[in-house]
Structure formats: C-alpha cells, structure tokens
Design an enzyme around this catalytic site. Sequence first.
Site, mmCIF file in Angstrom:
data_model
loop_
_atom_site.group_PDB
_atom_site.id
_atom_site.type_symbol
_atom_site.label_atom_id
_atom_site.label_comp_id
_atom_site.label_asym_id
_atom_site.label_seq_id
_atom_site.Cartn_x
_atom_site.Cartn_y
_atom_site.Cartn_z
ATOM 1 N N HIS A 16 -4.027 7.706 6.773
ATOM 2 C CA HIS A 16 -3.787 5.698 6.448
ATOM 3 C C HIS A 16 -4.991 5.241 7.406
ATOM 4 O O HIS A 16 -4.653 3.585 9.034
ATOM 5 C CB HIS A 16 -2.693 5.663 7.264
ATOM 6 N N ASP A 58 0.922 -1.274 -0.047
ATOM 7 C CA ASP A 58 -0.633 0.344 0.025
ATOM 8 C C ASP A 58 0.774 1.218 0.104
ATOM 9 O O ASP A 58 0.353 2.060 -0.115
ATOM 10 C CB ASP A 58 -0.666 -0.072 1.484
HETATM 11 ZN ZN LIG Z 1 0.630 0.314 5.135
HETATM 12 ZN ZN LIG Z 2 2.515 -1.683 6.712
#
Ligand SMILES: [Zn+2]
Ligand SMILES: [Zn+2]
Length: 304
Positions: free
Chosen positions: A270, A66
């Site tokens: 996040h 990610d």
């Molecule tokens: Zn991450």
């Molecule tokens: Zn991570």
Amino acid sequence: LDFEVLILGCNSALAAHGRHPTAQLLRHHNKLFLIDCGEGTQMQLQKFKAKPFKIEQIFISHLHGDHYFGLIGLITTYHLLQRKTPLTVFGPKALEPIIRLQLEVANTSLCYELRFVATQTSSKELIYEDELLKVYSFPLYHRIPCTGYLFEEKKQLRKINKEKTKDLTLNPELYAQLRRGEDILDEDGVFHSNESLTLDVPAARKYAYCTDTMYSPSILEYIEHVNLLYHEATFMNDAQERAQQTFHSTTGQAGLMASNAHVQKLIIGHFSSKYIDLKPLLNESQQVFQNTELAEEGRIYLIE
Ligand SMILES: [Zn+2]
Ligand SMILES: [Zn+2]
C-alpha cells in the site's frame, strides 16, 4: 505450495510507477480467494494468468475506492462470460446497495447468484469456513470502518502410521480416535499411545491481511504468531505525522507490529505514489523486523 498469496496491486490510492491499487489473490489448496479489488484487478488477474472463475469469495476491507473500484468490473465480466457458480462478497454493509445500484441502472440482471455478507468493526468474527480453512474479519483503525482478514487453516487430523498398525486389528472407530490424537485400547484390550501409531501433520498455518490502518497495538491480538503478515506501510518514518493524520502506518510501525506479534514473515505494501524507489522503505522496515519483504505485483509469497 498449497497456501500462497499472489500480489495483484501494491500501491495506495493513486496508481503510479506501474503499480496498481490494492488486490491480492490467496490460494489454499484448490480454492482461490480475492482480497480487495482495486481498479484494474481483472486485468491483473489476466496478466498473471490467474483463474478468476475459480474465485467464489471476495473479501473487501473498506470502501475507499482503491480497495473496491475494480469490483463492479469483475462482477460484470463474470456475467458477460456466463458465470454459473454463486459469488459471495464480504465487506461493509454499504457495499451491497452500491453494487446493486450500479447493476440496476445498467439494466443488468446477473446470470449467477451474487451474495453479500456484511462485516462489522466491533470485534473479531468468523465469517467463512470450509473443510480446511476459517476466515475471520477483525477491526482496523482507519478514517472509515475497515477490517483486516485472518485466514487460518483448520487443525488437521493425525495420519495413521500404516507400518505400525498393519498387524493390529482396529475397527473404524479406533482409527477415528487415532486420527483425533487419542490413545486407544485395541480390540484385544492392549493399550497403544497415540504417538506410537500415528504420524505428525504439519502445523496449521495463518495469513493475516492488515491494510489501511494507523499503528495500533490493539490489532496485535488478532495477528499473533501468523506465518505471514501483510501490513500496510504507506509512508516512510519521516512522514509519521502524515501517516497519523491519514490513518495510515509507516514502514517502522509495520515492522514493529510484525515484531510484537511474533510473526514469521512480513510483507509491506500500500505504498504512497510519492515513492518511486521502494528500497528505502524496505530498509526501514527491516531495521525493526528483519524478515520483511516488499509486496511486488505478480510475485507469489508462500505461507509456510
Ligand atoms: Zn487504501
Ligand atoms: Zn483507505
């Protein structure tokens, strides 16, 4: 207006609720720096009308997908569009062979120079510097090696007060001394204090990027007094155990970091895909650190 960050992706591992994995575009005067490059980053750059060709440095925090699955796409697009200027990617050592293999099996020989600089997680390190800015990496605490990044303006030279100096005879060296903040004796031997002939310049500003880390006070020394702190807040307070197990932070912990580091402003991001509405996350952080905002894609945050 000359130091700001555009959020391109604010979610954690799963893209959900219209939110993308992590990426940010930092602008300092006429330079653009990309921080992390989750999947879809190049589409986000297009969507928000950023100028991807102006990016010459990319900073990758760690090798969870990610944070870098968008990198090969962006690197390849630059090639297809005949990029000429070199591109430097900062990140963990294993990033270079991963990207080189992807290019090799595709029989792609890039038309521009691609450089890699390996980061390490044992200490704070100066990794980039130009006339106006310094960038440091520093260790975070995650399941795999992960670094944060600190973007720090260089101290500017003082400005000459032309009104006050116009009747004095000063040679170039005396002007240089004034800009450096020193008192001078002019060419007639007359003393002038620095403050009497120069003007204040804005204080050097700092932006710190702390993604994917468990709560750790040992990070505080790297982010103290920054103007803007981005700190991950993957989970709400009630999932603190889960945060700890997965080496992530909660909203309250992000607030605590901001408070204890005496920063001016906090952005949390996040976010876990399990949260659809982010207001409760914001509320929890604000209970600990009032000047908190949510990372929102497409929004620009000033570093001031
Ligand atoms: Zn991450
Ligand atoms: Zn991570």
